[in-house]
Motif scaffolding. Structure first.
Motif, short mmCIF file in Angstrom:
data_model
loop_
_atom_site.label_atom_id
_atom_site.label_comp_id
_atom_site.label_asym_id
_atom_site.label_seq_id
_atom_site.Cartn_x
_atom_site.Cartn_y
_atom_site.Cartn_z
N GLY A 6 -15.82 33.20 66.09
CA GLY A 6 -14.92 33.46 67.21
C GLY A 6 -13.47 33.08 66.88
O GLY A 6 -12.53 33.60 67.46
N GLY A 7 -13.32 32.19 65.95
CA GLY A 7 -11.98 31.74 65.59
C GLY A 7 -11.59 30.51 66.38
O GLY A 7 -12.14 30.23 67.46
N THR A 8 -10.72 29.74 65.80
CA THR A 8 -10.22 28.53 66.45
C THR A 8 -8.72 28.73 66.62
O THR A 8 -8.01 29.04 65.66
N THR A 9 -8.25 28.60 67.85
CA THR A 9 -6.81 28.79 68.05
C THR A 9 -6.07 27.61 67.46
O THR A 9 -6.36 26.45 67.79
N ILE A 10 -5.16 27.90 66.60
CA ILE A 10 -4.42 26.83 65.93
C ILE A 10 -2.99 26.83 66.44
O ILE A 10 -2.30 27.85 66.42
N GLN A 11 -2.55 25.67 66.92
CA GLN A 11 -1.17 25.55 67.37
C GLN A 11 -0.34 25.00 66.24
O GLN A 11 -0.69 24.01 65.62
N LEU A 12 0.76 25.71 65.98
CA LEU A 12 1.68 25.22 64.97
C LEU A 12 2.94 24.78 65.68
O LEU A 12 3.68 25.59 66.22
N GLY A 13 3.18 23.48 65.77
CA GLY A 13 4.37 22.95 66.43
C GLY A 13 5.61 23.37 65.66
O GLY A 13 5.54 23.65 64.46
N SER A 14 6.75 23.44 66.35
CA SER A 14 7.96 23.90 65.68
C SER A 14 8.41 22.92 64.60
O SER A 14 9.11 23.28 63.67
N ASP A 15 7.94 21.68 64.72
CA ASP A 15 8.30 20.73 63.67
C ASP A 15 7.23 20.66 62.59
O ASP A 15 7.19 19.74 61.79
N SER A 16 6.30 21.65 62.62
CA SER A 16 5.22 21.64 61.64
C SER A 16 5.77 21.77 60.23
O SER A 16 6.70 22.51 59.97
N GLU A 17 5.12 21.04 59.31
CA GLU A 17 5.51 21.08 57.90
C GLU A 17 5.32 22.50 57.35
O GLU A 17 6.11 22.98 56.55
N TYR A 18 4.30 23.20 57.86
CA TYR A 18 4.01 24.55 57.40
C TYR A 18 5.18 25.48 57.71
O TYR A 18 5.47 26.39 56.94
N LEU A 19 5.88 25.22 58.86
CA LEU A 19 6.94 26.12 59.28
C LEU A 19 8.31 25.66 58.80
O LEU A 19 9.33 26.17 59.24
N ARG A 20 8.32 24.67 57.93
CA ARG A 20 9.59 24.10 57.47
C ARG A 20 10.49 25.19 56.89
O ARG A 20 11.64 25.32 57.28
N GLN A 21 9.95 26.01 56.00
CA GLN A 21 10.75 27.07 55.38
C GLN A 21 11.10 28.13 56.41
O GLN A 21 12.15 28.74 56.35
N PHE A 22 10.18 28.33 57.38
CA PHE A 22 10.38 29.32 58.44
C PHE A 22 11.62 28.95 59.27
O PHE A 22 12.38 29.81 59.68
N ARG A 23 11.79 27.62 59.47
CA ARG A 23 12.95 27.15 60.25
C ARG A 23 14.23 27.28 59.46
O ARG A 23 15.31 27.12 59.98
N GLY A 24 14.16 27.53 58.17
CA GLY A 24 15.35 27.67 57.34
C GLY A 24 15.89 26.35 56.85
O GLY A 24 17.05 26.22 56.51
N THR A 25 15.05 25.33 56.84
CA THR A 25 15.50 24.02 56.36
C THR A 25 14.76 23.67 55.09
O THR A 25 14.36 22.55 54.86
N GLY A 26 14.60 24.69 54.28
CA GLY A 26 13.72 24.58 53.09
C GLY A 26 14.18 23.60 52.05
O GLY A 26 13.38 23.16 51.23
N SER A 27 15.44 23.23 52.01
CA SER A 27 15.90 22.39 50.92
C SER A 27 15.40 20.96 51.06
O SER A 27 15.40 20.21 50.11
N ARG A 28 14.97 20.63 52.31
CA ARG A 28 14.49 19.27 52.50
C ARG A 28 13.16 19.02 51.81
O ARG A 28 12.36 19.94 51.62
N GLY A 29 12.91 17.81 51.46
CA GLY A 29 11.58 17.47 50.89
C GLY A 29 10.53 17.55 51.96
O GLY A 29 10.84 17.46 53.16
N GLY A 30 9.30 17.76 51.54
CA GLY A 30 8.20 17.91 52.50
C GLY A 30 7.77 16.60 53.10
O GLY A 30 8.11 15.52 52.62
N GLY A 31 7.07 16.73 54.22
CA GLY A 31 6.36 15.57 54.76
C GLY A 31 7.14 14.74 55.74
O GLY A 31 6.58 13.84 56.34
N GLN A 32 8.44 15.00 56.00
CA GLN A 32 9.21 14.14 56.90
C GLN A 32 9.17 14.61 58.35
O GLN A 32 9.70 15.62 58.66
#
Lengths: 285, 335
Positions: A259-285
């Protein structure tokens, strides 16, 4: 004319002197009977009018008619006793067959006492069967079955040997062959008991099998754990991460998750870091 | 007339001797003094008085009955010599020669010469051939197991002669001894065996091995000169009265065998899987050690690809993220 003719040829001589030739033939036969060929495996006992006088080996010359050569086998004789019955310590009628290894050590004495091995054999058989039964009476069945291991064979041989010592023979060994239960009422009772025990036996077989199966399973699991420990012990910290990835893949990304599991990705999600355009920062913060 | 009469009668050489001719005679020759009768027994016995007395068939044997007797005797002697002093043995045969009853020597394959019988005698044995001994010949052969059950066993022993001399001389009844040796070996092996073991066919070979070894030891004690190649249980069944119980034991044995197969298969599978997992981890670890940060990120993104592609998702919602972020690589790593 005929009477004065010299006989011609063997046939002629035969016809002319039948008595002479007859006597010669008898003489030859008698002489032949004075020679005996005693074989490799036998001893000859020369008897004079039935009384042993000396031993003979190989080609032997003796007086014809008055002396005779009785051949006695020097080899070990196999005496098979079939169906010797006795009662075991358990009160069970038991039947055994036994092989007695017997050797004639004093042929002269044997011939004096029994005439020949064949003559002695019947008496020995009776003697041995009786003595074996006497020795085995009251023995535990298990001991009889494993007679050699239980040290039963040597005393049996000694007991039989004592019986034939006087007849010029020696019992070298006794080997028990087949051991079985004798027929009759005691056999029926034993069979009934066995039938009952067979049910328990079947249960026991099953239980033992299951125990063995459990043991094998535990062994396999231990072996698997050992393999895992050796591999993952190289870098437990990386294992934690690598295994987590595998687990997410399996649980959330596998075909089992229908059925699938709905996954919420918060805007501060590490996954969306590059999506937000703040890619130069190091991961995990 | 007189010279004609001289010609008749028996002064002609034996080779020309013929029975009186029935055909026409020379007209100038009168009838013979008396028609010759055919040779009777007396003539033969009264051998060689005159050539004329010999019948024509004797001529072929040198002409005299004495010669005939000697030739027949010589012929018999040749036959006797050939039959008892020439011995041709096949490739797998051995002969035990006894000289005047004593052991002399053994002869091998090929043509051998011995003194004629009765001076020497040859006993030929097939040494390579495997011989079979089956017990029982017919009927039952009920024996006791170590745990006190009766069982009907048919067994077979395979053996061959390894030492023809010993086999010929060790015992008068080697086969009888062999049979008892086999029975004793099996009895001893059975004494250490439970019925449940016997019910399981896969567990019989050790028992057979043990019985064979014991039988061989017994045969060696007798010095039989045989090699027991094997002893096999050909038939193992209970007495009729124990058939039900035996069936239960056999069913249980079969179930246990199946269970054993299953757990063994499980064990093999488990081992294979853990080895595969370990191998995969080893490979990932090699990459991780070469580039820790990069490998972490790659594995993370690959996982996210897979998970997010297959599930509905809400992007930009508030709240903490459902999945953990990859941790920063250990200090000092530059990727």
């Amino acid at each position: 004319m005929k009477a004065t003719t010299r006989p011609n040829g063997l046939a002629g001589w035969l016809a002319a002197y039948p008595l002479t030739f007859g006597l010669a033939a008898v003489l030859l036969a008698t002489l032949a009977s004075a020679v005996a060929l005693v074989g490799e495996d036998e001893t000859g006992v020369v008897t004079r009018l039935g009384r042993p006088v000396r031993l003979a080996a190989g080609p032997d010359l003796h007086w014809p008619l008055v002396e005779q050569v009785v051949r006695v086998d020097r080899r070990a004789q196999p005496l098979v006793l079939e169906q010797v019955g006795f009662t075991s310590a358990e009160g069970q009628r038991v039947e055994i067959e036994a092989l007695v290894r017997l050797r004639v050590v004093d042929p002269a004495r044997l011939v004096a006492a029994n005439g020949s091995v064949e003559g002695a054999e019947q008496a020995w058989r009776r003697l041995f069967a009786g003595e074996l039964a006497r020795q085995l009476n009251g023995q535990a069945l298990g001991r009889v079955l494993g007679a050699e291991g239980a040290g039963l064979a040597a005393p049996l041989a000694a007991a039989l040997d004592a019986k034939v010592a006087s007849s010029g023979a020696r019992v070298e060994a006794v080997t028990l062959g087949r051991v079985t239960l004798a027929g009759g009422a005691s056999l029926d009772a034993a069979l009934a008991r066995m039938q009952g025990r067979l049910g328990d036996e079947a249960m026991l077989v099953r239980e033992r099998g299951q125990d063995a199966a459990r043991l094998r399973q535990a062994d396999a699991e231990a072996r698997a754990a050992q393999i895992a420990n050796r591999a993952y012990g190289q870098d437990p910290e990386f294992y934690d991460f690598w295994r987590a990835m595998q687990s997410y893949n399996a649980v959330l990304g596998g075909p089992a998750d229908k059925g699938g599991t709905t996954i919420q990705l918060g805007s501060d999600s590490e996954y969306l870091r590059q999506f937000r355009g703040t890619g130069s920062r190091g991961g995990g913060q | 007339m007189t010279q004609m009469g001289d010609n008749s009668g028996g002064q002609r050489p034996a080779g020309e001797d013929r029975p009186p001719a029935d055909g026409p005679r020379s007209p100038w020759r009168p009838e013979g003094p008396a028609p010759r009768r055919s040779a009777g027994l007396e003539d033969i016995l009264r051998s060689g008085t005159t050539a004329a007395a010999r019948p024509h068939w004797l001529a072929r044997f040198g002409g005299s009955p004495r010669a005939l007797v000697w030739q027949v005797l010589a012929g018999l002697a040749v036959v006797w010599l050939a039959a008892t002093s020439l011995h041709q043995l096949g490739p797998r045969e051995a002969g035990v020669v006894s000289t005047l009853g004593r052991f002399g020597r053994t002869i091998g394959p090929g043509l051998s010469l011995t003194w004629p019988w009765p001076l020497e005698r040859v006993l030929v044995r097939d040494t390579g051939a495997l011989e079979l001994l089956d017990v029982p010949d017919a009927g039952d052969n009920v024996m006791l197991t170590g745990d006190g059950f009766l069982i009907n066993i048919g067994w077979q022993m395979r053996w061959s002669v390894s030492d023809p001399r010993r086999f010929a001389y060790a015992s008068a009844q080697p086969k009888r001894v062999l049979r008892m040796a086999g029975a004793a070996g099996l009895r001893t092996a059975l004494a250490a065996t439970s019925l449940a073991t016997l019910a399981d066919e896969s567990r019989r070979p050790p028992l057979e091995q043990q019985a064979r070894a014991r039988a061989q030891a017994e045969a060696d004690r007798w010095g039989l000169g045989v090699r027991i190649e094997g002893l096999t249980l050909r038939r193992v069944e209970p007495p009729a009265k124990l058939a039900d119980g035996w069936a239960k034991v056999q069913a249980a044995t079969a179930d246990v065998a199946r269970l054993q197969d299953q757990t063994e298969a499980y064990g093999r599978e488990l081992t294979a899987r853990s080895e595969a997992d370990a191998a995969a981890f080893d490979k990932a670890l090699v990459q991780y050690r070469a580039a820790p940060a990069l490998t972490r990120k790659r594995l993370y993104y690959e996982m996210m690809d897979n998970v997010l592609a297959r599930n509905p998702k809400v992007v930009g919602a508030p709240g903490p993220m459902a999945l953990p972020a990859p941790r920063r690589p250990a200090a000092g790593a530059s990727q």
